[in-house]
Design a protein around this motif. Structure first.
Motif, PDB file in Angstrom:
ATOM      1  N   PHE A  28       0.836  -1.206   0.000  1.00  0.00           N
ATOM      2  CA  PHE A  28       0.000   0.000   0.000  1.00  0.00           C
ATOM      3  C   PHE A  28       0.867   1.252   0.000  1.00  0.00           C
ATOM      4  O   PHE A  28       0.504   2.277  -0.577  1.00  0.00           O
ATOM      5  CB  PHE A  28      -0.958  -0.005   1.198  1.00  0.00           C
ATOM      6  CG  PHE A  28      -2.173   0.843   0.977  1.00  0.00           C
ATOM      7  CD1 PHE A  28      -3.295   0.323   0.353  1.00  0.00           C
ATOM      8  CD2 PHE A  28      -2.194   2.176   1.365  1.00  0.00           C
ATOM      9  CE1 PHE A  28      -4.421   1.110   0.122  1.00  0.00           C
ATOM     10  CE2 PHE A  28      -3.316   2.974   1.151  1.00  0.00           C
ATOM     11  CZ  PHE A  28      -4.422   2.436   0.527  1.00  0.00           C
ATOM     12  N   GLY A  29       2.008   1.190   0.648  1.00  0.00           N
ATOM     13  CA  GLY A  29       3.016   2.230   0.501  1.00  0.00           C
ATOM     14  C   GLY A  29       2.839   3.508   1.300  1.00  0.00           C
ATOM     15  O   GLY A  29       3.305   4.557   0.880  1.00  0.00           O
ATOM     16  N   VAL A  30       2.163   3.446   2.449  1.00  0.00           N
ATOM     17  CA  VAL A  30       2.067   4.634   3.298  1.00  0.00           C
ATOM     18  C   VAL A  30       2.520   4.263   4.713  1.00  0.00           C
ATOM     19  O   VAL A  30       2.416   3.111   5.121  1.00  0.00           O
ATOM     20  CB  VAL A  30       0.650   5.254   3.312  1.00  0.00           C
ATOM     21  CG1 VAL A  30       0.207   5.630   1.905  1.00  0.00           C
ATOM     22  CG2 VAL A  30      -0.368   4.334   3.948  1.00  0.00           C
ATOM     23  N   PRO A  31       3.011   5.238   5.479  1.00  0.00           N
ATOM     24  CA  PRO A  31       3.480   4.955   6.833  1.00  0.00           C
ATOM     25  C   PRO A  31       2.358   4.548   7.779  1.00  0.00           C
ATOM     26  O   PRO A  31       1.184   4.834   7.529  1.00  0.00           O
ATOM     27  CB  PRO A  31       4.083   6.280   7.302  1.00  0.00           C
ATOM     28  CG  PRO A  31       4.195   7.146   6.112  1.00  0.00           C
ATOM     29  CD  PRO A  31       3.231   6.628   5.096  1.00  0.00           C
ATOM     30  N   LEU A  32       2.759   3.928   8.872  1.00  0.00           N
ATOM     31  CA  LEU A  32       1.836   3.548   9.936  1.00  0.00           C
ATOM     32  C   LEU A  32       2.252   4.294  11.195  1.00  0.00           C
ATOM     33  O   LEU A  32       3.426   4.310  11.555  1.00  0.00           O
ATOM     34  CB  LEU A  32       1.894   2.041  10.175  1.00  0.00           C
ATOM     35  CG  LEU A  32       0.932   1.496  11.223  1.00  0.00           C
ATOM     36  CD1 LEU A  32       0.379   0.167  10.767  1.00  0.00           C
ATOM     37  CD2 LEU A  32       1.595   1.349  12.571  1.00  0.00           C
ATOM     38  N   PHE A  33       1.289   4.916  11.850  1.00  0.00           N
ATOM     39  CA  PHE A  33       1.516   5.628  13.102  1.00  0.00           C
ATOM     40  C   PHE A  33       0.744   4.910  14.198  1.00  0.00           C
ATOM     41  O   PHE A  33      -0.456   4.695  14.069  1.00  0.00           O
ATOM     42  CB  PHE A  33       1.038   7.080  12.978  1.00  0.00           C
ATOM     43  CG  PHE A  33       1.192   7.864  14.249  1.00  0.00           C
ATOM     44  CD1 PHE A  33       2.428   8.357  14.627  1.00  0.00           C
ATOM     45  CD2 PHE A  33       0.100   8.106  15.063  1.00  0.00           C
ATOM     46  CE1 PHE A  33       2.582   9.076  15.800  1.00  0.00           C
ATOM     47  CE2 PHE A  33       0.236   8.828  16.241  1.00  0.00           C
ATOM     48  CZ  PHE A  33       1.479   9.309  16.611  1.00  0.00           C
ATOM     49  N   LEU A  34       1.436   4.516  15.270  1.00  0.00           N
ATOM     50  CA  LEU A  34       0.815   3.823  16.390  1.00  0.00           C
ATOM     51  C   LEU A  34       0.869   4.734  17.606  1.00  0.00           C
ATOM     52  O   LEU A  34       1.944   5.104  18.056  1.00  0.00           O
ATOM     53  CB  LEU A  34       1.531   2.505  16.684  1.00  0.00           C
ATOM     54  CG  LEU A  34       1.026   1.673  17.841  1.00  0.00           C
ATOM     55  CD1 LEU A  34      -0.424   1.261  17.636  1.00  0.00           C
ATOM     56  CD2 LEU A  34       1.894   0.438  18.022  1.00  0.00           C
ATOM     57  N   ASP A  35      -0.301   5.117  18.115  1.00  0.00           N
ATOM     58  CA  ASP A  35      -0.412   5.990  19.276  1.00  0.00           C
ATOM     59  C   ASP A  35      -0.907   5.146  20.450  1.00  0.00           C
ATOM     60  O   ASP A  35      -1.919   4.458  20.337  1.00  0.00           O
ATOM     61  CB  ASP A  35      -1.389   7.125  18.974  1.00  0.00           C
ATOM     62  CG  ASP A  35      -1.131   8.362  19.797  1.00  0.00           C
ATOM     63  OD1 ASP A  35      -0.252   8.330  20.674  1.00  0.00           O
ATOM     64  OD2 ASP A  35      -1.817   9.372  19.552  1.00  0.00           O
TER      65      ASP A  35
END
Length: 130
Positions: free
Chosen positions: A116-123
């Motif tokens: 998919f090619g987008v970053p993942l942000f984990l909060d």
């Protein structure tokens, strides 16, 4: 006890969330429109999609991500074409009541996220039972 929320987000200073809705044909779970240029406060406009399922919390972060990837992968080329100037990312909330444990991820999930090619942000969020 661990719970997760997952959304795909498109963000940009000049983004018009209603146009994203029209282009993708998906109803957002959340939108934010930044003020006009003279009142710009540094926050970008945002279009966020958590999926068509009524489920907003997941027991497994991987299940939530795979569900959303399954819905959005058919729109990937359209997203890449129409929102080149925008920040795109997976936003994941991890809600926990203890400091142990957390999500696990399969190689299959990593492959799909990479495709998919987008970053993942984990909060991460902590709350006690009190």
């Amino acid at each position: 006890m661990h719970k997760y929320t997952v959304s795909f987000r498109i963000e940009g200073r000049f983004l018009v969330p209603s146009e994203v809705t029209d282009i993708l044909g998906l109803q957002p779970s959340h939108v934010r429109v930044h003020p006009s240029d003279e009142n710009y406060n540094g926050r970008n406009s945002l279009w966020s999609y958590s999926g068509s399922a009524s489920q907003i919390e997941w027991d497994s972060l991987e299940d939530g991500l795979l569900h959303l990837l399954g819905e959005l992968f058919i729109k990937k080329n359209l997203i890449d074409l129409k929102f080149t100037e925008c920040k795109k990312y997976w936003w994941c909330g991890h809600f926990q009541q203890s400091f142990d444990g957390g999500p696990t991820f399969s190689p299959e999930l990593f492959r799909k996220l990479a495709d998919f090619g987008v970053p993942l942000f984990l909060d991460n969020y902590f709350s006690s039972d009190d």
